[in-house]
Each structure stands twice: as C-alpha cells, then as structure tokens.
Design a protein around this motif. Structure first.
Motif, PDB file in Angstrom:
ATOM      1  N   HIS A   1      30.458  43.260  46.565  1.00 43.71           N
ATOM      2  CA  HIS A   1      31.575  42.983  45.657  1.00 43.71           C
ATOM      3  C   HIS A   1      31.975  41.510  45.760  1.00 43.71           C
ATOM      4  O   HIS A   1      31.908  40.902  46.831  1.00 43.71           O
ATOM      5  CB  HIS A   1      32.779  43.856  46.009  1.00 43.71           C
ATOM      6  CG  HIS A   1      32.463  45.305  46.145  1.00 43.71           C
ATOM      7  ND1 HIS A   1      31.713  46.003  45.228  1.00 43.71           N
ATOM      8  CD2 HIS A   1      32.801  46.208  47.116  1.00 43.71           C
ATOM      9  CE1 HIS A   1      31.604  47.262  45.608  1.00 43.71           C
ATOM     10  NE2 HIS A   1      32.247  47.406  46.753  1.00 43.71           N
TER      11      HIS A   1
ATOM     12  N   ASN B   1      34.408  43.842  38.455  1.00 37.14           N
ATOM     13  CA  ASN B   1      34.524  45.298  38.482  1.00 37.14           C
ATOM     14  C   ASN B   1      33.225  46.022  38.170  1.00 37.14           C
ATOM     15  O   ASN B   1      33.226  47.242  37.959  1.00 37.14           O
ATOM     16  CB  ASN B   1      35.624  45.764  37.519  1.00 37.14           C
ATOM     17  CG  ASN B   1      35.401  45.254  36.103  1.00 37.14           C
ATOM     18  OD1 ASN B   1      34.383  44.639  35.803  1.00 37.14           O
ATOM     19  ND2 ASN B   1      36.368  45.513  35.232  1.00 37.14           N
TER      20      ASN B   1
ATOM     21  N   SER C   1      28.787  45.763  42.473  1.00 41.54           N
ATOM     22  CA  SER C   1      29.626  45.272  41.384  1.00 41.54           C
ATOM     23  C   SER C   1      29.370  43.804  41.056  1.00 41.54           C
ATOM     24  O   SER C   1      29.764  43.330  39.995  1.00 41.54           O
ATOM     25  CB  SER C   1      31.107  45.474  41.734  1.00 41.54           C
ATOM     26  OG  SER C   1      31.462  44.697  42.863  1.00 41.54           O
TER      27      SER C   1
ATOM     28  N   SER D   1      36.391  46.967  42.014  1.00 38.77           N
ATOM     29  CA  SER D   1      37.019  47.618  40.867  1.00 38.77           C
ATOM     30  C   SER D   1      37.972  46.677  40.134  1.00 38.77           C
ATOM     31  O   SER D   1      38.715  47.121  39.253  1.00 38.77           O
ATOM     32  CB  SER D   1      37.778  48.866  41.320  1.00 38.77           C
ATOM     33  OG  SER D   1      38.866  48.525  42.159  1.00 38.77           O
ATOM     34  N   GLY D   2      37.967  45.403  40.524  1.00 41.25           N
ATOM     35  CA  GLY D   2      38.866  44.435  39.908  1.00 41.25           C
ATOM     36  C   GLY D   2      40.143  44.212  40.687  1.00 41.25           C
ATOM     37  O   GLY D   2      41.015  43.476  40.223  1.00 41.25           O
ATOM     38  N   GLU D   3      40.260  44.830  41.862  1.00 34.54           N
ATOM     39  CA  GLU D   3      41.436  44.642  42.699  1.00 34.54           C
ATOM     40  C   GLU D   3      41.079  43.779  43.898  1.00 34.54           C
ATOM     41  O   GLU D   3      39.958  43.834  44.415  1.00 34.54           O
ATOM     42  CB  GLU D   3      41.973  45.997  43.165  1.00 34.54           C
ATOM     43  CG  GLU D   3      42.431  46.889  42.016  1.00 34.54           C
ATOM     44  CD  GLU D   3      42.862  48.260  42.507  1.00 34.54           C
ATOM     45  OE1 GLU D   3      42.554  48.594  43.681  1.00 34.54           O
ATOM     46  OE2 GLU D   3      43.493  48.993  41.737  1.00 34.54           O
TER      47      GLU D   3
ATOM     48  N   ASP E   1      31.138  46.134  35.630  1.00 34.74           N
ATOM     49  CA  ASP E   1      30.842  46.702  34.314  1.00 34.74           C
ATOM     50  C   ASP E   1      29.865  45.862  33.510  1.00 34.74           C
ATOM     51  O   ASP E   1      29.577  46.171  32.348  1.00 34.74           O
ATOM     52  CB  ASP E   1      32.133  46.911  33.514  1.00 34.74           C
ATOM     53  CG  ASP E   1      32.853  45.606  33.185  1.00 34.74           C
ATOM     54  OD1 ASP E   1      32.395  44.533  33.657  1.00 34.74           O
ATOM     55  OD2 ASP E   1      33.865  45.657  32.455  1.00 34.74           O
TER      56      ASP E   1
ATOM     57  N   ILE F   1      40.486  40.305  32.952  1.00 35.56           N
ATOM     58  CA  ILE F   1      39.459  41.344  32.943  1.00 35.56           C
ATOM     59  C   ILE F   1      38.904  41.490  31.532  1.00 35.56           C
ATOM     60  O   ILE F   1      39.649  41.689  30.572  1.00 35.56           O
ATOM     61  CB  ILE F   1      40.031  42.689  33.427  1.00 35.56           C
ATOM     62  CG1 ILE F   1      40.647  42.534  34.826  1.00 35.56           C
ATOM     63  CG2 ILE F   1      38.946  43.760  33.429  1.00 35.56           C
ATOM     64  CD1 ILE F   1      39.673  42.173  35.903  1.00 35.56           C
TER      65      ILE F   1
END
Length: 499
Positions: free
Chosen positions: A184, A130, A476, A230-232, A132, A149
């Motif tokens: 990503h 994601n 990301s 975004s983690g999806e 971060d 996560i």
C-alpha cells in the motif's frame, strides 16, 4: 476504468541512420499556444500586499487521470491569501484539462468535483491510494491539505476532510511510496514554516518594500502517513523516525538511495541543512543527514533548497540528486555512492557555473534527444519582486534553462533548444509527459502569475527509438510506484529509470 499506465521512456541504440523525409523543420521545445485548449493564468494573490506565501506557489501535475491512456494536466492556483482584507473577490480554482488524445485539451474543471479547489495551493503528487486502478491526487496548501480520490469520469472527492490528513499548516512538496512494503502507498508531506496573517512581517530590500527572507520564519517539520490501501492514512511521523528538527522543506523524494530494496527519503530544505533518512527495513526512517554528503554545499554552507530532480546521470544504476537553489548559490548535483552517501559533483559537471545567477525552482532529468544521456530542465524565477533593482542580474522573471548531457559527464547550455523557455517568466512548477503520444517528453510549466505554458518537444534525433513500459503491481499500489527498471543495450550501456 482501466488500469492507467505509468510511462517511462528509454532510448534504444539500434537506431537506423535513415533520414526521416517527413521530419518537421521546426525543432526544439515549442509552445503549443492557445490552440491546444489550455487556458489558465496563475494568480499569486499579490495586490501590493507582500504576504509571504505570495513568493511560492504553485505546482502542476501530468498524469492519466481518466484512464484512457493519454496524459492529462492538473494545474494549481492560489488567489489572494485566504482571510486577508483583500479576500473579497471570487477565488480562482485549480483546473483540470483532459487530453483529447492528440496533445490538445478540453477543460473539465466544472465537472471535477473537489478537484476544483479554491484553496491556496502549493504542490501535488499522484498515486493510486485505494487500489482501484485510478490515479488519485494529494494537494498541499497554505491551509488544509486535500486527498483527492478519483471516482471516475474525472470527478474527485476530498478524502482528507475531517481527518488529521487535512493538515492546516503551510505544506509544500509531497510524495507517495510504499515505505513498509506492505503493498500500500504511504505518504510523506513536506512542512514549510509557521505562518499566518498575524505572523506576517514587513520587510524591505534596500529602500524598497519586498518580501522577508525565509529566516524570518521558523520551520514546521515534515510528516509521514501510513496508508492502509483503502484510501485511509494514519500518521507515523514519530514512530517512523521523521523527527529531525528545524527543517523548512520545499520538496522531497522517496527513492531507494542505498540499493537495499527499501525506499529512503531525501528532503530539500530552505536555508537549513537538507535531510536524508535511510529505511531500516521496516518502514522506519533513520536519520543519515550528517553522513550523507547532501546536507551542505562544498563550502559547508546551507542553501535554499527549492526543487529536487532525480536520475542516474552517470549510468552506474544509482539514483543521483539535483537540488535547485537561490540566486548566487548555484544548484547542487549529488552523485550517489551506493551506500546512502553522496559526493558533490556540482563543479565537475558544470552545474555550478551554469546555475550561479538564476533562482531555480522546478527541475527534471529526461533524455530529450535520445542519445542515452540524461538532459536537464530547470524552471527559474526570483522570489523578490524588486530583484532586478536590488542586485540580481537576472531580475524577477527569468529564462528557464535546458542543459544537454554529454559523454564527458558535464552539462552544457543547449543553445536554441527552446525558444519558448528562453522568454523570462517567474518560473515555479514543472512537469513532463508525452502529451501527443509521439515518444517525446513534453513539458508543462506553471509560473507565478503567469499563463500556463504547455510545450511540444521535437528534439529526438532522426531514426532513434523509444520504449514505453506499463507497470501493473499487486496490492493497492497498482501502478508500481517505487519500481526500478533496467534496460541493457547491445553497446554495453545500461539505462536505469524509476517509477
């Protein structure tokens, strides 16, 4: 949380010849022992039950999970098979150990949230899904998978729950990589076999009850998921061509295997042909198995692909592949020809003779003595509990192997390199990381129903040097997974490593 570093180690050949007066007398890959703060005993779930999943688990990961620059440990657990009549006792959980900065650890499991999972865990892979800057984890299970996560302070939240990513089938290996180069991370998950308690079969080895051979179960196929940063994740298995039938995948790797700048996929399968897919330049995968030279051994037979190790063994800048196999088969070393095809170099490298007797699982290449040549570690252990009685000379627990790379291109048994690894264990998972920040790669080995083995490596030649590289990428995929690094040395040798 600061950006975590992805650590790669290179030998620099401008080493001095000065003898180090402070060098320790004890050398090798050494057991750190219980004083290092790691207390973990794996439980395969065996209760005189012989459920087939008991033969496999589990894996282990080394990564900087709290962003402090040190390598932490995440160890996977099994316990009794969920839903079985024996599933009445408290279930053990996966454990997280934080590095204090000196190679000693503190157990942070209780505060780790969903990382303290009590599922029947198989494999784990790491990456920032994601953007971060924190390392997230994907855990495969015999049962629903988990996307852990990283929320900071070593606390994790399952992002797969309630989504199709929580695959309820029996999955094993996994890998993150940016297949479509959109910045990503995408995800590939290895599928093993169709199994549940109702499908479990009774088998024997000779006159003794034991586990069935893998051919008693059908393969389930692998899956690929496209990440959005975004983690999806959204499944792309059909759209991206991961459709070859019949696989029983144990492990896999994402890497640029044909030098075109796009990640390709190699899958090690159990008792069916290995699969190799080439990226078509859009993220879609084209089946190149039959032309790859990696599907079968030199006799044209399938083998029981267990683990996969990658590295440039002959300094040609191409990623070669090693696949660990069943006892009696030998491990297979595939030399990359640069166009997506490979040549079997198992015999000329010495791998065939060295690995014929044991059953290999986890494996990795690393330059332990800093001579510029890759060495090899293989974690061994049989899957049949009566192996020592019914035919295998090495038995159920087996010693691991440390092989030294030589200028001739052959690997040889590294005598006295590792007293800790010479002790027979039921080896399964294997990971590496510089646990004490001394520039040498240490090992973490997880065996089936064994205590977790955490080692300290002291094999580098005195006066040699090393280089640590921290990758920071745009998008990301902040840690640059999939990157290739090349180091040109003054003696003309070029070292190539991949993240």
């Amino acid at each position: 949380m600061k950006n975590n570093s992805l650590r790669l180690h290179f030998l620099l050949t401008w080493a001095t010849l000065l003898c180090l007066a402070c060098a320790e007398s004890e050398r090798g890959i050494l057991d750190r022992g219980p004083d290092c703060g790691v207390s973990f005993t794996h439980d395969s779930g065996f209760r005189d039950t012989y459920y087939f999943p008991e033969t496999v688990g589990s894996g282990v990961a080394t990564a900087d999970l709290d962003g402090d620059g040190d390598v932490d440990i995440y160890a996977l657990q099994c316990g009794v098979v969920p839903g079985s009549p024996q599933d009445t006792e408290p279930r053990p959980v996966n454990k997280l150990f934080a590095n204090r900065g000196d190679g000693s650890f503190v157990d942070k499991t209780d505060a780790s949230g969903d990382a303290a999972s009590d599922r029947y865990s198989m494999g784990v892979c790491a990456g920032d899904v994601n953007g971060d800057g924190a390392v997230d984890l994907f855990v495969t299970n015999c049962g629903p998978d988990q996307l852990l996560i990283n929320r900071g302070a070593l606390r994790f939240e399952d992002g797969a729950g309630g989504t199709e990513l929580a695959d309820p089938r029996w999955t094993t290996g996994c890998a993150f990589g940016d297949l479509d180069r959109d910045g990503h991370l995408d995800l590939v998950v290895a599928g093993y076999v169709y199994w549940d308690l109702e499908k479990d079969k009774d088998c024997a080895a000779g006159n003794l009850r034991d586990y069935c051979h893998i051919t008693a179960y059908n393969g389930i196929g692998d899956r690929v998921w496209r990440g959005n940063g975004s983690g999806e994740f959204e499944e792309r298995t059909q759209e991206w061509g991961l459709t070859r039938p019949g696989g029983r995948a144990f492990n896999l790797t994402l890497a640029d295997l044909n030098q075109d700048g796009w990640l390709d996929l190699f899958v090690a399968n159990d008792s069916v042909e290995n699969h190799l897919y080439l990226n078509d330049g859009t993220g879609a995968l084209v089946d190149n198995t039959d032309q790859s030279g990696t599907a079968y051994n030199l006799e044209g037979l399938t083998e029981a692909g267990m683990g996969v190790a990658t590295g440039d063994i002959n300094a040609d800048g191409r990623m070669d592949l090693l696949v660990t196999n069943f006892a009696g088969e030998s491990n297979a070393l595939y030399e990359n020809l640069g166009d997506g095809s490979f040549r079997d170099g198992s015999r000329k490298s010495g791998i065939t003779a060295i690995s014929r007797a044991p059953l290999g699982f986890g494996a990795l290449f690393a330059d332990f003595d800093r001579d510029g040549l890759l060495d090899l570690v293989v974690s061994n252990g049989h899957v049949m509990r009566n192996a020592g009685i019914t035919g295998s000379d090495w038995g159920y627990p087996q010693p691991d192997q440390v092989l030294r790379g030589t200028e001739s291109g052959r690997f040889e048994i590294w005598q006295d390199a590792s007293p800790a690894l010479d002790i027979p264990r039921v080896g399964r998972g294997l990971a590496a990381g510089d646990l004490d920040d001394d520039g040498e790669l240490d090992l973490v080995l997880l065996g089936s129903s064994e205590e977790l083995l955490v080692t300290k490596t002291k094999l580098a030649a005195p006066g040699t040097h090393w280089l640590r590289v921290q990758l920071k990428a745009k998008g990301s995929n902040t840690m640059g997974i999939g990157s290739r690094l090349r180091l040109e040395l003054s003696n003309g040798r070029t070292l190539t490593r991949w993240a």
